[in-house]
Design an enzyme around this catalytic site. Sequence first.
Site, short mmCIF file in Angstrom:
data_model
loop_
_atom_site.label_atom_id
_atom_site.label_comp_id
_atom_site.label_asym_id
_atom_site.label_seq_id
_atom_site.Cartn_x
_atom_site.Cartn_y
_atom_site.Cartn_z
N GLN A 100 0.82 -1.22 0.00
CA GLN A 100 0.00 0.00 0.00
C GLN A 100 0.86 1.27 0.00
O GLN A 100 0.38 2.35 -0.35
CB GLN A 100 -0.90 0.02 1.24
CG GLN A 100 -1.91 -1.12 1.30
CD GLN A 100 -2.51 -1.24 2.69
OE1 GLN A 100 -1.80 -1.42 3.67
NE2 GLN A 100 -3.82 -1.13 2.79
N TYR A 131 8.51 -9.09 5.82
CA TYR A 131 7.52 -8.12 5.35
C TYR A 131 7.73 -7.85 3.86
O TYR A 131 8.79 -7.35 3.45
CB TYR A 131 7.61 -6.80 6.14
CG TYR A 131 7.21 -6.92 7.60
CD1 TYR A 131 6.66 -8.10 8.12
CD2 TYR A 131 7.36 -5.86 8.48
CE1 TYR A 131 6.30 -8.21 9.47
CE2 TYR A 131 6.99 -5.95 9.83
CZ TYR A 131 6.47 -7.14 10.30
OH TYR A 131 6.11 -7.23 11.63
N GLN A 157 -3.58 8.87 8.20
CA GLN A 157 -3.86 7.94 9.31
C GLN A 157 -2.78 8.07 10.39
O GLN A 157 -3.08 8.09 11.59
CB GLN A 157 -3.86 6.49 8.81
CG GLN A 157 -5.10 6.09 8.04
CD GLN A 157 -5.01 4.66 7.57
OE1 GLN A 157 -4.03 3.95 7.81
NE2 GLN A 157 -6.04 4.20 6.86
P1 NDP Z 1 -2.93 -1.67 13.62
O1 NDP Z 1 -3.68 -2.72 14.34
O2 NDP Z 1 -2.91 -0.32 14.22
O3 NDP Z 1 -3.51 -1.60 12.13
C1 NDP Z 1 -3.04 -0.64 11.23
C2 NDP Z 1 -3.96 -0.56 10.03
O4 NDP Z 1 -5.26 -0.12 10.43
C3 NDP Z 1 -3.48 0.46 9.03
O5 NDP Z 1 -2.51 -0.07 8.14
C4 NDP Z 1 -4.77 0.86 8.35
O6 NDP Z 1 -5.14 -0.17 7.42
C5 NDP Z 1 -5.74 0.87 9.52
N1 NDP Z 1 -5.71 2.16 10.20
C6 NDP Z 1 -4.75 2.62 11.07
N2 NDP Z 1 -5.03 3.83 11.53
C7 NDP Z 1 -6.21 4.18 10.96
C8 NDP Z 1 -7.02 5.33 11.06
N3 NDP Z 1 -6.66 6.34 11.85
N4 NDP Z 1 -8.17 5.36 10.36
C9 NDP Z 1 -8.54 4.33 9.56
N5 NDP Z 1 -7.81 3.21 9.42
C10 NDP Z 1 -6.64 3.13 10.11
O7 NDP Z 1 -1.40 -2.07 13.46
P2 NDP Z 1 -0.68 -3.15 12.49
O8 NDP Z 1 -1.44 -4.41 12.43
O9 NDP Z 1 -0.35 -2.45 11.22
O10 NDP Z 1 0.65 -3.42 13.32
C11 NDP Z 1 1.52 -2.33 13.61
C12 NDP Z 1 2.94 -2.80 13.52
O11 NDP Z 1 3.19 -3.85 14.45
C13 NDP Z 1 3.34 -3.41 12.17
O12 NDP Z 1 3.65 -2.47 11.19
C14 NDP Z 1 4.55 -4.22 12.56
O13 NDP Z 1 5.68 -3.37 12.68
C15 NDP Z 1 4.15 -4.74 13.94
N6 NDP Z 1 3.60 -6.11 13.85
C16 NDP Z 1 4.34 -7.13 14.37
C17 NDP Z 1 3.91 -8.42 14.31
C18 NDP Z 1 4.75 -9.50 14.90
O14 NDP Z 1 4.47 -10.68 14.69
N7 NDP Z 1 5.77 -9.18 15.66
C19 NDP Z 1 2.63 -8.78 13.67
C20 NDP Z 1 1.89 -7.63 13.18
C21 NDP Z 1 2.37 -6.36 13.29
P3 NDP Z 1 -6.02 0.11 6.09
O15 NDP Z 1 -5.95 1.57 5.76
O16 NDP Z 1 -5.37 -0.74 5.05
O17 NDP Z 1 -7.39 -0.37 6.43
#
Ligand code: NDP
Length: 319
Positions: free
Chosen positions: A29, A56, A292
Amino acid sequence: PSMPYNRLGSSGLQVSQFSFGSWVTFGSQVDTGIAKEQLQIAAEAGVNFFDNAESYAFGKSEEIMGQAIRELGWKRHEYIISTKLFWGIHDMVNMKNTLNRKYLMQAIDGSLERLGLDYVDLVYAHRPDPNTPIEETVYAFSDMISQGKALYWGTSEWSADEIRAAYEIADRRNLRKPVMEQPQYNLLHRHKVESEFARLYEDIGLGLTTWSPLASGILTGKYLDGVPEGSRATLKGRESIAEEARKHEKGVRALVAMANELEVSPAQLALAWVAANPHVSTVILGASSAKQLEENLGALTALERLTPELKDKLDHLFA
Ligand code: NDP
């Protein structure tokens, strides 16, 4: 409000209360241009930790982050960066789903090459590997640190027993001890952080860098009226997010109402709740756009408004 910094567990390293990660987003994205914009926004808000992993986008995420940081001209002492190793990017025996020494020693070199760095600050065992002795894995991570390829090491989604075993092996053998764990932690996933790890904070000084604070976006309320175009739930393999969102609809509606009353967004309130847990060293934010990320960094305001009474109410919202 200005960004607070916390010690990463009992280490001396100070990480920003909110940090920024690249899972799902960088390489699909988010391209290098948007990545640069996001990194800049984060840094200006006081974010000093940026989370990444070998797996990733099959290495692309590390390339983009490395490139963006070079283009921004950041000095190496100004930021903390991580990678995580386990799944591998070579489809062959010994190179995937493992924490054996053969895999780990080449994996860190690959990550450093893609990032364009001499060392990462934090390196994680991205998952536990029941087919490798924990001792072999501890030696490999300890050696990475001795070789100057990483400064601290930790685990992600390990059990409390596995973390303690790794710590005790390192202690007995005078090796580098694991400093931090990276678990999922949000209003919908609380067991590990609040119950399973309870003894580890004091016993071994465990720090936490927690992931998916918005449960992949469910806690923003964006799925309450169906699946918005371009959202994570529309991506291949991520369809279950919509189902999970439906399951928690009632709680999310209550979260939205509380946020409206506080004059913050639901995302900001959900993020503030994670940050309010004193065992959380840093909350890793995810964002598919600059907008966001800006909104999410505004969680510092929600954190200021989070009274013990409101926190208690949130604690029971999804119970
Ligand atoms: P979140 O649960 O916060 O989800 C983030 C996603 O939610 C965004 O990419 C977007 O997706 C949506 N979003 C976020 N903010 C907003 C907003 N203000 N308004 C509307 N939609 C929003 O966190 P992630 O799941 O991305 O995890 C965060 C980080 O944690 C990762 O980048 C990674 O570094 C780490 N991580 C580590 C893992 C591990 O196994 N150690 C596993 C997963 C994550 P969209 O716009 O596409 O809907």
